[in-house]
Design an enzyme around this catalytic site. Sequence first.
Site, mmCIF file in Angstrom:
data_model
loop_
_atom_site.group_PDB
_atom_site.id
_atom_site.type_symbol
_atom_site.label_atom_id
_atom_site.label_comp_id
_atom_site.label_asym_id
_atom_site.label_seq_id
_atom_site.Cartn_x
_atom_site.Cartn_y
_atom_site.Cartn_z
ATOM 1 N N HIS A 56 0.853 -1.187 0.000
ATOM 2 C CA HIS A 56 0.000 0.000 0.000
ATOM 3 C C HIS A 56 0.889 1.237 0.000
ATOM 4 C CE1 HIS A 56 -3.990 -1.761 0.498
ATOM 5 N NE2 HIS A 56 -3.373 -2.718 1.143
ATOM 6 N N LYS A 102 -14.194 3.725 6.346
ATOM 7 C CA LYS A 102 -14.456 4.819 5.410
ATOM 8 C C LYS A 102 -15.937 4.874 5.052
ATOM 9 C CE LYS A 102 -13.166 6.389 0.766
ATOM 10 N NZ LYS A 102 -14.314 5.969 -0.036
#
Length: 998
Positions: free
Chosen positions: A234, A661
């Site tokens: 990531h 999120k």
Amino acid sequence: MLAVRRVATSSRSSLLRRANKSSSSVRVPGSSSACLSSSRNFHYSRVMASATPPSGPALSSIAEPNPSLFQQGGEDAKSPSDAQLRADVKAMGSLLGQVIQDHHGKEIFDRVEQLRNLAKKFREAGGGRDATKLEESHAVLEEMATYVSSLKNDELFLVSRSFTHFLALANAAEGHHRIRLMHERVNTGEGISALSSKADSCGGVLPQLAKEHDADAIFDALTSQTVELVLTAHPTEVNRRSILDKQRRVQSLLTLADRYRTSGAATPYKQAELNDALYREISSIWLSDEVAREKPTPQNEAARGTLVVETVLWETLPQFLRKLNATLVDTIGKKLPLDAAPLKFASWMGGDRDGNPNVTSTVTREVCLTNRITAATLLHRDLITLESELSITNCSQELRDIVGDDEREPYRCFLEPMIQKLENTKAWAGQNLDHIKSKGVKGFSDDTFASSDIYLSKQDLMDDLMLMHRSLSSTGNEITANGRLTDIIRNLSAFGLTLVPLDVRQESDRHMEVLDSITRFLGLGSYEQWDEETRISWIQQQLASNRPLLRPGVWNDHPDKFSPTTIEALETFAMIADQHDDSLGAYVISQATSASDVLAVLLLQRDAGVKKPLRVVPLFETLDDLNGAADTMESLFSLPGYMGSIAGKQEIMIGYSDSAKDAGRLAASWAQYETQEKLVGVANKHGVDLTFFHGKGGTVGRGGNPATFKAIMAHAPDTINGKFRVTEQGEMINQNFGHGDRAERTLDIYTAAVLAEKLKERTKPPQEWRDMMAKLSEISCDAYRGVVRGDDRFVPYFRSMTPELELANLNIGSRPAKRKATGGVESLRAIPWIFAWMQTRLNLPSWLGVGHAIGQVMASDDADKLQEMYEEWDSFRTTMDLVEMVLAKSEPSIARHYDKTLVTDAKAQEFGEDIRGIHASTERAVLALAQHETLSEDNKLLRRMLAVRNPYVDCLNVLQAETLKRRREQNEGEEDLALKDALMTTIAGVANGMGNTG
């Protein structure tokens, strides 16, 4: 000026040369702009004077005279244990200050000092958190902004670099200091004291468990447990590999200084040599280009990510297991089995193609081969060293029967063909890698070497090593057997012949696209348009049949029927079929929502001819996915064909980033907790052994928790059971494994936590607590979504107040910031979502919605019940303590400054004020629940870190806001290299200062 507005970019080397020319540079004798001679004696003539601290007022951390690692500094530390840390930070900061003056003159140094002094003044005025001093602090912050606005573009860049590098050095000092304190604790302990006696260490957990359980129960739990740490690429590591290497060397110098001090060997000459070596490293860091000029390829990411295995873990893991064995013997009188592998590693680097078109089947082939070359190289090196040690002439009859009666040195004779096979293995993998790179060859070329001449199976090599170990142990050489040979065996158990097996990850929509193309090609209609029942029925029929759906490669002959993305997906399954044992691990399906999503991958593997199918791991990410996960798995486990394919074992991945999120931290946390409980219930019902794969990031907003032990103990009871698979993402790889001591500490914590989680009694929430959590989740989710989705002002505010749009220019990851090229915030990945908010110090995703829920309940008749949950339920308290930590690291005044500088829309400005109001109410609610006067008042480590770093991060925030303002005012098509580099530098600096990125 350093750079003028222009479209073309120039190299960093020319930029630095012009910066040096524009300053009245002071050169150290015997040095150049690129390096410093090892013969330089900058400190030697002054080392005796540096041993005495200066009198008078405290000096800046980058302006101490005669800086030295041996200075008696740290008088301003609040505790004796912190004194050496303060001294190290001052020494390195002051050496950095000297480097800045040496290469850019006193003028730039003074710019840095003036801004730092203003930041110090801002903190003395309360930093915007003291209600009685708000006007004063706001005025000082405005003074900082005015000063920064007067800097030229090249000065913005150089001043930003100064603060960024100071924070990186402070990180190194703090990381080293934590290990220093741990070593002090180990050295003052009782018994073997191989590991720390802290509550989150095996040295603390094992003695405690020995009071509660018999030795066999502890032994069985430890030797059967597995922690698998999955390294992922990531894009959150903002520091370049070359800079990280130099920072590791800085930590090594700090370790050496400690050794000199404790042994009394710090002679004036050694002090001078060490101080000069430290200056050289800091100077080299300053003169290096910390800004990545090109995006890394997936192959680059894989090489950078697995570097910690080569340079750190290959040595550290067997050392840790040796200490674990000593602690186990000291505690319960039992030895760790030779082939026990309580810790393993895997990787997504080169295998994760979800939303990343740069990861192709060819890339995965290359990374698998590269990993095999690396593993063979490391094992080959170790066996050569072992051969040099084993000149022993006596051996077991088992070994003698193999080497013959005439061999005087049987072990060396036995090792020779093993060493040659590893040499052949390197050559074989290298040839295949060259064929792929130069000719695009797919599959393996085995013409040069017979399979018997190379190692393709870990077990073949393990059998040979174990035979030697048995021989040594049975002939009176057990101590020799338990030396290097044991370390090699343990590394082979953990890393195998592939270093780190790669997981393959792809989104479910891609598999649907592939099957839709196949059914259309075969004239069966559109798979995508079928309902779920029809899809499952058809896939089951195909799995029961031995007839392949497609001839291998037929997709390449029909580009009108198969799109490029479909062809690439089919080539990926063909690649899987080609791989040798252990090259690949799991096949992870992101955005999994149904049983057919899992069955599709089983079918595509079968059709590609995969002999040993990869285990298929559905990833449940959003709130809806989590809530529907139990039903999905119930459907799968009810299918006889599916149950027959999994051999009674199932792995399920829980997504922490996207669920947070989607629904906010509190609602996501409870959904993850309940989902795992429900999935365990479904698995138990069907007799399935379930393993959870936890997809966590480094930040709280992505499921991370710096207190790893507490985080593992906060999981729902009976959901881990000795099997813990978790991602180590981006910057966390370097933070946790970048240095040997830190890597050992991380391995120790994971091992201790998973063992304690299985054997310790933990609180199970009663129904009234569950009802309360459901209520809190609903309130917090509605509040979170009401802001992020329901307020039209949100997106314009987010895009203007944060550097979200500019983050795409950061060359730190091969994967795009969005899953799809179009779309708004909803399509933004969780990493840049968190990263952008963290840069402005608002950290909104980690607390938004929490205060609304807690405040509402605290004001109701249920306040006492909520207080009871906080005091008696570790899982809930851990979640709330994390939110409190994030609030302590947040700075509303800094966020307000970004608003004033960057947000021009009146409605968006009004929205910013509303958000800061919500932040304030969240602080009040959390403080009331925790019964604290100040945020994280009992977290001494955090408060110490913030006290040291806040003034420097404040400077970087002001510099970043000004840089963003100037870049956004540029005419379209213009580019100023100094401004671009200043922005990238501040982003890295804030990330270093906050201790995390995404």
